[in-house]
Scaffold this motif. Structure first.
Motif, PDB file in Angstrom:
ATOM      1  N   GLU A   1      -7.008   0.062   5.558  1.00 26.90           N
ATOM      2  CA  GLU A   1      -6.693   0.925   4.418  1.00 26.90           C
ATOM      3  C   GLU A   1      -6.980   2.391   4.743  1.00 26.90           C
ATOM      4  O   GLU A   1      -6.264   3.281   4.277  1.00 26.90           O
ATOM      5  N   ASP A   2      -8.016   2.661   5.515  1.00 23.74           N
ATOM      6  CA  ASP A   2      -8.291   4.039   5.917  1.00 23.74           C
ATOM      7  C   ASP A   2      -7.150   4.598   6.752  1.00 23.74           C
ATOM      8  O   ASP A   2      -6.741   5.762   6.581  1.00 23.74           O
ATOM      9  N   GLU A   3      -6.642   3.797   7.665  1.00 21.34           N
ATOM     10  CA  GLU A   3      -5.517   4.243   8.486  1.00 21.34           C
ATOM     11  C   GLU A   3      -4.271   4.450   7.644  1.00 21.34           C
ATOM     12  O   GLU A   3      -3.536   5.435   7.835  1.00 21.34           O
ATOM     13  N   LEU A   4      -4.031   3.569   6.700  1.00 22.96           N
ATOM     14  CA  LEU A   4      -2.861   3.701   5.830  1.00 22.96           C
ATOM     15  C   LEU A   4      -2.958   4.953   4.961  1.00 22.96           C
ATOM     16  O   LEU A   4      -1.970   5.670   4.775  1.00 22.96           O
ATOM     17  N   ALA A   5      -4.138   5.218   4.444  1.00 26.95           N
ATOM     18  CA  ALA A   5      -4.336   6.423   3.643  1.00 26.95           C
ATOM     19  C   ALA A   5      -4.098   7.672   4.492  1.00 26.95           C
ATOM     20  O   ALA A   5      -3.524   8.667   4.020  1.00 26.95           O
TER      21      ALA A   5
ATOM     22  N   PHE B   1       0.848  -1.199   0.000  1.00 28.58           N
ATOM     23  CA  PHE B   1       0.000   0.000   0.000  1.00 28.58           C
ATOM     24  C   PHE B   1       0.883   1.248   0.000  1.00 28.58           C
ATOM     25  O   PHE B   1       0.646   2.197  -0.759  1.00 28.58           O
ATOM     26  N   TYR B   2       1.879   1.255   0.866  1.00 25.73           N
ATOM     27  CA  TYR B   2       2.798   2.398   0.908  1.00 25.73           C
ATOM     28  C   TYR B   2       3.502   2.594  -0.437  1.00 25.73           C
ATOM     29  O   TYR B   2       3.600   3.724  -0.942  1.00 25.73           O
ATOM     30  N   VAL B   3       3.991   1.513  -1.001  1.00 31.02           N
ATOM     31  CA  VAL B   3       4.696   1.610  -2.285  1.00 31.02           C
ATOM     32  C   VAL B   3       3.780   2.212  -3.348  1.00 31.02           C
ATOM     33  O   VAL B   3       4.156   3.146  -4.067  1.00 31.02           O
ATOM     34  N   ASP B   4       2.571   1.692  -3.447  1.00 32.62           N
ATOM     35  CA  ASP B   4       1.624   2.172  -4.466  1.00 32.62           C
ATOM     36  C   ASP B   4       1.254   3.638  -4.268  1.00 32.62           C
ATOM     37  O   ASP B   4       1.069   4.374  -5.245  1.00 32.62           O
ATOM     38  N   ASN B   5       1.166   4.084  -3.025  1.00 30.84           N
ATOM     39  CA  ASN B   5       0.686   5.440  -2.749  1.00 30.84           C
ATOM     40  C   ASN B   5       1.784   6.485  -2.643  1.00 30.84           C
ATOM     41  O   ASN B   5       1.515   7.670  -2.865  1.00 30.84           O
ATOM     42  N   PHE B   6       2.996   6.057  -2.314  1.00 29.59           N
ATOM     43  CA  PHE B   6       4.101   7.016  -2.286  1.00 29.59           C
ATOM     44  C   PHE B   6       4.777   7.148  -3.647  1.00 29.59           C
ATOM     45  O   PHE B   6       5.568   8.070  -3.859  1.00 29.59           O
TER      46      PHE B   6
END
Length: 413
Positions: free
Chosen positions: A385-389, A287-292
């Motif tokens: 996922e909400d927390e990660l976002a 998730f981090y990789v995709d969003n950063f």
């Protein structure tokens, strides 16, 4: 939103396992510890595994077993937690620090340049769960010019005939290198089961034994186990059996055994580690990789390559083009948003103890470069996922405040 940095994974299975141990009437070293050793051995492929009360103790035990002491040198990376160096100091040897590479792991060429006739062991550290280049390390310790420098002064050193490769794999249970599991990549490998690690026993660790011939790993396990229990020939569990009270003390051991009540936590977690806990940590990392990826200032840590895969213990994000002061300000702003972040690690030469020993951070430029712009983000199975976002947004907002708004202000925009 409040997001802790690294809470332990405690589900009903863990609670039931601990309750079972408490109800059994036996809470110190016994059948639960043995079961955990066997499960670690099964999942890693190590020849034998010995549980201890901490990874620091495991490193000390390994060095003592090899006969490392006063007058000896042990090579370690400058970019690691203090325990790596303290284990060397506690056995009376001298830590020799070398710089790291851009991937956070120790520089092989720097190790080679640091080897002397006093070198007895090399302790590579799998930073954040990313395996070191063990192929290059094995080639180094078996290189003729390096072996020729080796001066053994104990029976174990004479039997090995070269520098010991002792992996500080505190972060890397579940990681792989060239199709092999962490725990089998060095002569001895030490895992940590501290409260914040992928697998926890509250406090604890394990030594995985993968020694080459002529060593018999079963015999060395028995010797190390004796060393963890004051050199006593019978453990407490055996002594409780009818007629089993007699014992002897045959060597000056330590008291660093793991209790059953702690092992019961690790057992419950490790049973679902390959199928649930490790995949969930990977989910968070991806998730981090995709969003950063959308931010050109975000430097993604090494997680998976053609030959290696991380254990996803720490997500060590680096921020391109910032100073240490700016990094600290970003952390302050992220923390104000309720997100707990960390820094892995303050390089050893920046800590008072090692400064007083004569180490200077100027001699380790890559270690400082990595540290000065690193922010460790929360990574554990419970994250939604909400927390990660929210975490990603908090980091991006902090960068905007610290860097972009400052640049615009200086440009008069």
């Amino acid at each position: 939103m409040k997001i802790p940095f690294s809470p332990p994974y405690i589900d009903q299975d863990v609670i039931d396992s601990v309750s079972e141990s408490l109800s059994s009437g036996w809470i110190t070293t016994g059948p639960k510890v043995k079961a955990l050793e066997e499960l670690v051995q099964e999942q890693t492929g190590a020849k034998r595994t010995l549980c201890v009360n901490s990874a620091t103790s495991g490193l000390m035990l390994s060095l003592k077993w090899f006969g490392v002491g006063s007058g000896d040198e042990v090579i370690i990376p400058a970019y690691t937690y203090a325990a790596t160096a303290l284990a060397v100091i506690h056995v009376g040897a001298t830590p020799v620090m070398v710089d790291v590479e851009d991937d956070f792991n120790v520089s092989i060429s720097a190790i080679e340049n640091a080897v002397t006739e006093k070198t007895k062991a090399i302790v590579p550290v799998d930073f954040s769960g990313w395996p070191c280049d063990y192929g290059a390390l094995q080639n180094l310790v078996t290189k003729v010019s390096i072996r020729d420098k080796f001066c053994p002064n104990s029976d174990k050193q004479k039997a090995l005939g070269r520098i010991l490769l002792l992996a500080d794999a505190a972060h890397s249970i579940g990681a792989t290198y060239k199709g092999r599991n962490s725990g089998t990549l060095a002569d001895l490998t030490v895992f940590s089961f501290h409260a914040v690690k992928n697998i926890t026993t509250a406090e604890g660790g394990a030594v995985c034994i993968a020694l080459p011939e002529p060593f018999d790993c079963g015999s060395e396990y028995a010797l190390m186990r004796l060393m963890t229990l004051n050199g006593q020939t019978k453990d407490a569990f055996t002594k409780t059996k009818a007629g089993g009270w007699k014992y002897d003390i045959v060597l000056p051991g330590m008291k660093i055994n793991m209790p059953d009540v702690c092992a019961s936590i690790g057992l419950a977690q490790l049973r679902k580690y390959p199928s649930l806990l490790l995949p969930e940590r990977k989910r968070v990392a991806e998730f981090y990789v995709d969003n950063f990826r959308q931010y050109d200032w975000a430097l993604i840590p090494p997680l998976r390559g053609q030959e290696s895969e991380s254990s996803y213990h720490v997500f060590a994000l680096r921020i391109e083009g910032i100073t240490e002061v700016q990094r600290d300000e970003m952390i302050r702003l992220i923390s104000e948003k309720g997100v707990a972040v960390n820094v892995h690690f303050t390089p050893l030469p920046m800590l008072s103890l090692f400064k007083e020993m004569g180490f200077k951070i100027s001699g380790y430029p890559q270690a400082y470069a990595n540290y000065s712009k690193e922010i460790s983000l929360p990574i554990y199975p419970q994250l939604t996922e909400d927390e990660l976002a929210y975490i990603v947004g908090s980091v991006a907002e902090a960068y905007s405040c610290v860097v972009l708004e400052k640049e615009e202000s200086e440009a008069g925009i």
